[in-house]
Write a protein that holds these residues in place. Structure first.
Motif: not given
Length: 64
Positions: A34-58
């Motif tokens: 997707x825009x030259x970035x493999x889906x594997x990296x998009x999946x890993x980093x999007x889950x990681x960023x969401x985890x950081x944001x959710x834990x920060x909010x909690x």
């Protein structure tokens, strides 16, 4: 921090463990990009960023 907030973080950790486990990783392991970035990296980093944001909010919202 109250016990229910700690429980939320534990549930988040279990959910992350499930999302970073082999079956879900293999679902995104393809040669497509997707825009030259493999889906594997998009999946890993999007889950990681969401985890950081959710834990920060909690922690930020319920830190007492």
């Amino acid at each position: 921090m109250k016990k229910r907030h700690i429980q939320k973080l534990i549930v988040l950790g279990i959910g992350l463990w499930m999302l970073f486990n082999v079956p879900f990783i293999l679902l995104c392991n393809s040669a497509d990009a997707f825009f030259g970035i493999p889906f594997f990296y998009i999946y890993l980093f999007s889950i990681w960023i969401l985890a950081v944001l959710i834990s920060f909010l909690i922690i930020h919202k319920y830190n007492e």
